[in-house]
Design a protein around this motif. Sequence first.
Motif, short mmCIF file in Angstrom:
data_model
loop_
_atom_site.label_atom_id
_atom_site.label_comp_id
_atom_site.label_asym_id
_atom_site.label_seq_id
_atom_site.Cartn_x
_atom_site.Cartn_y
_atom_site.Cartn_z
N ASN A 92 9.47 3.07 -5.34
CA ASN A 92 8.98 4.15 -4.48
C ASN A 92 9.59 4.18 -3.09
O ASN A 92 9.27 5.02 -2.27
N ASN A 139 0.82 -1.22 0.00
CA ASN A 139 0.00 0.00 0.00
C ASN A 139 0.85 1.26 0.00
O ASN A 139 0.65 2.17 -0.80
N TYR A 173 10.17 10.84 14.54
CA TYR A 173 10.15 11.25 13.14
C TYR A 173 10.72 12.66 12.97
O TYR A 173 11.22 13.02 11.92
N ASP A 175 2.98 1.52 -3.03
CA ASP A 175 2.15 1.49 -4.22
C ASP A 175 2.71 0.53 -5.27
O ASP A 175 2.95 0.90 -6.42
N ASP A 193 11.78 5.33 -1.01
CA ASP A 193 12.82 6.31 -0.69
C ASP A 193 12.77 6.58 0.81
O ASP A 193 11.99 5.97 1.54
N PHE A 230 2.49 12.12 9.80
CA PHE A 230 1.98 11.90 8.45
C PHE A 230 0.47 11.90 8.34
O PHE A 230 -0.11 12.52 7.47
N LEU A 264 7.06 3.05 8.28
CA LEU A 264 7.25 2.74 9.70
C LEU A 264 6.09 3.30 10.54
O LEU A 264 5.59 2.65 11.45
N ASP A 265 5.66 4.49 10.17
CA ASP A 265 4.54 5.12 10.87
C ASP A 265 3.28 4.25 10.73
O ASP A 265 2.54 4.03 11.69
N GLN A 266 3.05 3.72 9.53
CA GLN A 266 1.91 2.84 9.29
C GLN A 266 2.01 1.56 10.11
O GLN A 266 1.05 1.13 10.72
N PHE A 296 11.69 9.05 2.50
CA PHE A 296 10.42 9.61 2.98
C PHE A 296 9.36 8.52 3.12
O PHE A 296 8.73 8.37 4.16
N ASN A 297 9.22 7.72 2.05
CA ASN A 297 8.24 6.64 2.12
C ASN A 297 8.61 5.61 3.18
O ASN A 297 7.74 4.94 3.74
N ILE A 328 14.40 2.81 13.30
CA ILE A 328 13.93 3.69 12.22
C ILE A 328 15.07 4.03 11.25
O ILE A 328 14.89 4.08 10.04
N GLU A 329 16.25 4.19 11.82
CA GLU A 329 17.39 4.60 11.00
C GLU A 329 18.00 3.43 10.21
O GLU A 329 18.84 3.65 9.36
N LEU A 382 9.79 6.32 6.07
CA LEU A 382 9.24 6.85 7.32
C LEU A 382 7.72 6.64 7.37
O LEU A 382 7.16 6.26 8.40
N ILE A 383 7.07 6.88 6.24
CA ILE A 383 5.62 6.68 6.21
C ILE A 383 5.29 5.21 6.50
O ILE A 383 4.37 4.90 7.24
#
Lengths: 79, 586
Positions: free
Chosen positions: A31, A11, B203, A14, A33, B213, A41-43, A35-36, A57-58, A38-39
């Motif tokens: 996709n 998801n 973050y 994508d 990269d 986000f 991990l947040d998800q 930034f994604n 995270i790193e 981080l998104i």
Amino acid sequence: MSKKIYEIISNVMDCPITEINDDTNPESIDNWDSFNSLILLDQLESKFQVKFELDEIENVNSVKDIKKYLSNHGVVLDD
Amino acid sequence: MDVENERELYEYISKAEKISTESFDKKIRIAILSSFTIKGLEDVFKVKCYENKILSKTYLSGYNQYQQEILNEESQLYKFKPDIIFIILDTRHILGDLFYSPYSITQNERKKIVDIKISEIKNMLFKLSESTESKIVFSNFTIPTYSPYGICESKEEYGIKQIVSEINNEIQDYFKNKNSVYIYDFNSFITKFGEKNIFDFNYYYSGDVKIAFNFLPHLAEELVGYIKPIVGLNRKCIVLDLDNTLWGGVIGEDGFNKIKLGQDAKGKAFVEFQKTLLALYQRGIILAINSKNNPEDALQVIKEHPDMVLKEEHFAIMKINWHDKVSNMKEISNELNIGLDSMVFFDDDPINREIMKQAIPEIQTVDLPKNPSAYVSVLQSMNDFHVLKITDEDKKRGKMYFQQRKRKEFKNEATNLDEYLENMNISINIKKGDKFTIPRISQLTLKTNQFNLTTNRYQEKDLIQICKNQKMIVGCIQVEDKFGDNGITGAFIIEKKSIKEWKIDSFLLSCRVMGRDVEKAMLSHIIEIAKNENIEKIIGEFIPTKKNKPCENFLIDCGFEKEGEAWSFLTKKEFKKPQHVHIVRE
């Protein structure tokens, strides 16, 4: 549980879920990269109700890493 | 449309990539300047605009390069020619060391630094507003929740929290009367969703992310509230069902004493919802009723129930009957002269909503949650009612519509139209375009769709220029009658083409005063001043749109003759001005 992780990755990145396995890494998905990443991990945090550590995270270099970090936080991956 | 359930950021990002470049009529160019990572916001804007049928182009300034972009007039920002610029800076960034160690220096030193910061921001925004035609939306600063002084923070003069509040207040005051600059209350956004949810240290350290986000879509939703009125997508009228929407229960079954309104928990939810609606009414949103009920039963509640906040006078129209709601809705639109695409429909019944969505997709049918506790929150989170400026006209609007209803009742009583018009005691007061009338004239040009010959849209700044131009005449009319003041409800702009010829650039009439010949009176005024200046010919134009059919025959009816693409009127011809309209010139 792998399926749930793959789904989230597919998801966020994508891309078809069939392209994802434990060896999938940022190089193998267009996709994926920073930034994604981080998104993603947040998800994962919100879907599995966990909180990653900065070190984790790193250092996401593959799906395998993600699984390892999730299990660090008590998520049972029994498949 | 589900206002409460926001989607996640990644859904927007993947959808944004797939958006085809459809050619919508409404277009917006959005620039975003920020002091931190706000990637993703662009994608949300793109998708949200697309879903509102707005074609958007976005520009995100380089990471933390907003100052250079603003100061350098050759920058990409200016080349992009935005219609709207969002600037989002964070408190840490602007205060620097002062954020972390506010008490390492004296109160006076703090004051000095803060004064410099304030004037820097003011100057920057001023420069930006002078260098572009764009609307500018500047987010205010989040007030820190922590102070090293702890519980003594409130004892300290000019403490860290006070400093940030002062910066916010000063900037807000400074731009209060500058029409192109808006201050977005970002601090309220943080309060609404909670700093602990929005700001995640992980973050922040990993990617300088200062807004989590999944809150970016919520932020974008609020910011789209600025875009909608710019492109003319704001809604003017809320149409309400009654049973289980304005009160709990079904009046026809439960009866006057059993419906839930006031008193118990459920009843309180409906009272609060009504209070929220009343506040919108007071600032200019029209309220109407569309309900399947026995009119006597429902009217008894509206007129007599002690906990009913909304009274009869607050509704511009009440369709309480057994007709289908779709026909009622069309009638409401016709009778109020408000386009279906300016309406919002609240109904607790999902089936009614589905029927309405299918039949009239232009209407925004709100998916009310089952629980009335959530009604207020749904209403408050809608970004569809914003206008760029709230005028005195807006505040009086509700009352005017009520008077309008009275006018209509009067009309129904009259035996013929001439008699009715005669007895209405209509007078129009002709005013010129000046600093008092320009805001309203601009609003009329932006919002009037039906009786609008050319549909030329003018922002206030455009009108200020036009009024200065010796070759242009800008005017408007205030319409009064025996039931009250209709306010400024018509406007015209004339271009003096030559010493013999004038051209009507704009000629429009608010739907509120249509059907009373005031437009003819307004035209007769134009013809008269033209004659006084020895003008021989007046050129008119009708530019058809989807909505301006009501005025397609106006020029012919007034004796204009076809001349090529346009219409012309020779001033030596007699113009029959309506006898029942009294004209006053200021």
